[in-house]
Design a protein around this motif. Structure first.
Motif, short mmCIF file in Angstrom:
data_model
loop_
_atom_site.label_atom_id
_atom_site.label_comp_id
_atom_site.label_asym_id
_atom_site.label_seq_id
_atom_site.Cartn_x
_atom_site.Cartn_y
_atom_site.Cartn_z
N HIS A 97 0.83 -1.21 0.00
CA HIS A 97 0.00 0.00 0.00
C HIS A 97 0.86 1.26 0.00
CE1 HIS A 97 -0.10 -0.16 4.67
NE2 HIS A 97 0.49 0.95 4.38
N HIS A 157 -5.80 -2.17 3.30
CA HIS A 157 -5.78 -0.97 2.44
C HIS A 157 -4.63 -1.04 1.46
CE1 HIS A 157 -3.37 0.38 5.98
NE2 HIS A 157 -2.73 1.17 5.15
N HIS A 170 4.73 6.94 2.14
CA HIS A 170 5.38 5.62 2.26
C HIS A 170 4.72 4.54 1.41
CE1 HIS A 170 2.22 4.78 5.36
NE2 HIS A 170 2.39 3.50 5.02
N MET A 172 4.15 0.38 1.83
CA MET A 172 4.21 -0.75 2.77
C MET A 172 4.44 -2.04 2.00
SD MET A 172 2.70 -3.59 4.47
CE MET A 172 1.25 -3.66 3.48
N HIS A 207 -0.49 -1.24 14.28
CA HIS A 207 -1.54 -0.29 13.92
C HIS A 207 -2.89 -0.69 14.49
CE1 HIS A 207 0.56 2.48 11.39
NE2 HIS A 207 1.01 1.54 10.58
N TYR A 236 8.83 1.69 10.30
CA TYR A 236 9.00 2.51 9.09
C TYR A 236 10.45 2.98 9.03
CZ TYR A 236 3.85 3.19 8.88
OH TYR A 236 2.50 3.02 8.80
N GLU A 284 7.39 0.97 4.94
CA GLU A 284 6.89 0.29 6.13
C GLU A 284 7.14 -1.20 5.89
OE1 GLU A 284 2.67 0.76 6.74
OE2 GLU A 284 2.71 -0.32 8.66
FE LIG Z 1 1.21 2.02 6.15
#
Ligand SMILES: [Fe+2]
Length: 301
Positions: free
Chosen positions: A145, A190, A206, A208, A238, A247, A257
């Motif tokens: 993501h 996501h 960023h 991921m 999270h 990160y 991430e």
């Molecule tokens: Fe993220």
């Protein structure tokens, strides 16, 4: 419509640094260089997933989204046209350069360059990670993501949700600190996140990458010093996608991430709103406060 993030391209003065960072630290595989000397990284059997083009300045070259069927490219073109966004069909040469069958290109209202493609080239059973990692969660979930930031998140929602069909997973709202929304297009919780930033700029914050093992996250964390990789957010989990991650800064201003254990969503998913981004951890490193929040570009008006 869009079903995954297929690939990501950036331009960078430090493109060469991505060989050691990508292969040695992340555990990606180096693919053959692009025609312009770009560094291309594989994280699965796709021809490549991350491409870093040599350039004088850091910038986003393209966010490469994928659709499942050729005809879906026409649907995306129609929806963009109805929203007043000019999109173009990419040439056969461009499709070849992106290792896809066909693509369209457009720039969003915040100046981010996007490509939507069908037919990414895969080479089954060829991926060899750059170091001893169990691998990256991709497949129907795509590359990972990305988090983009813009001053007006409501306008961002209207474009990515209403026009491009990204489905809301949830919101994280910490008054005065964070206003973010998270969108899915496949089982990944996501694939796109939007965050609100100050006026006048837009930011690619960023990418991921989700590892298949918690040990892949731990071993990368162990190697931060050896590879001179600055940490941005400490290890944490999270609230929304439950990803366990840290990160770190890439050689090219944006962050990666390195994650594990993100939850998956389905058609019955109901969006939530959270008042915090982390259950624990994800503390901003004091030195990271002095770095830009990602690849920042000024807005046209
Ligand atoms: Fe993220």
């Amino acid at each position: 419509m869009i079903t995954s993030l297929a690939y990501l391209g950036v331009r960078s003065p430090r493109s060469e640094d991505w060989r050691r960072f990508g292969e040695g630290f992340l555990g990606a595989e180096l693919a053959a260089d692009g025609p312009d000397g770009s560094v291309r990284l594989r994280v699965d059997d796709a021809a490549w997933r991350i491409q870093v083009h040599p350039a004088e300045q850091d910038s986003v070259a393209y966010f490469g989204w994928a659709v499942d069927h050729e005809e879906d490219l026409d649907v995306v073109l129609e929806r963009l046209a109805a929203a007043g966004v000019t999109a173009e069909r990419g040439s056969a040469e461009l499709a070849e350069a992106r290792s896809v069958n066909q693509l369209i290109t457009f720039t969003d209202p915040w100046g981010f360059p996007h490509e939507v493609s069908w037919g990414q080239h895969f080479y089954p059973a060829t991926f060899r990670p750059g170091r001893a990692v169990s691998g990256f969660v991709t497949g129907t979930q795509g590359l990972g993501h990305v988090l983009l930031m813009m001053p007006d998140i409501e306008a961002g929602h209207r474009f990515f949700h209403d026009v491009l069909g990204f489905k809301l997973s949830d919101k994280i709202i910490v008054p005065g600190q964070l206003n973010a929304r998270f969108y899915h297009v496949n089982e990944r919780h996501h694939t796109l996140a939007l965050g609100q930033c100050p006026p006048g700029v837009a930011v690619f914050n960023h990418l991921m990458l989700q590892m298949k093992s918690i040990d892949d996250v731990g071993s990368a964390h162990d190697m931060l010093d050896e590879y001179d990789v600055p940490i941005t957010l400490s290890l944490g989990r999270h609230t929304n996608d439950k990803t366990f991650s840290f990160y770190c800064a890439t050689p090219s201003l944006f962050n990666i991430e390195v994650g594990f254990d993100g939850i998956e969503v389905n058609e019955e998913w109901v969006p939530y709103t959270y008042g915090a981004a982390a259950i624990w951890g994800h503390k901003l490193d004091p030195e990271a406060k002095n770095r830009p929040p990602g690849i920042v570009h000024p807005l046209a008006n």
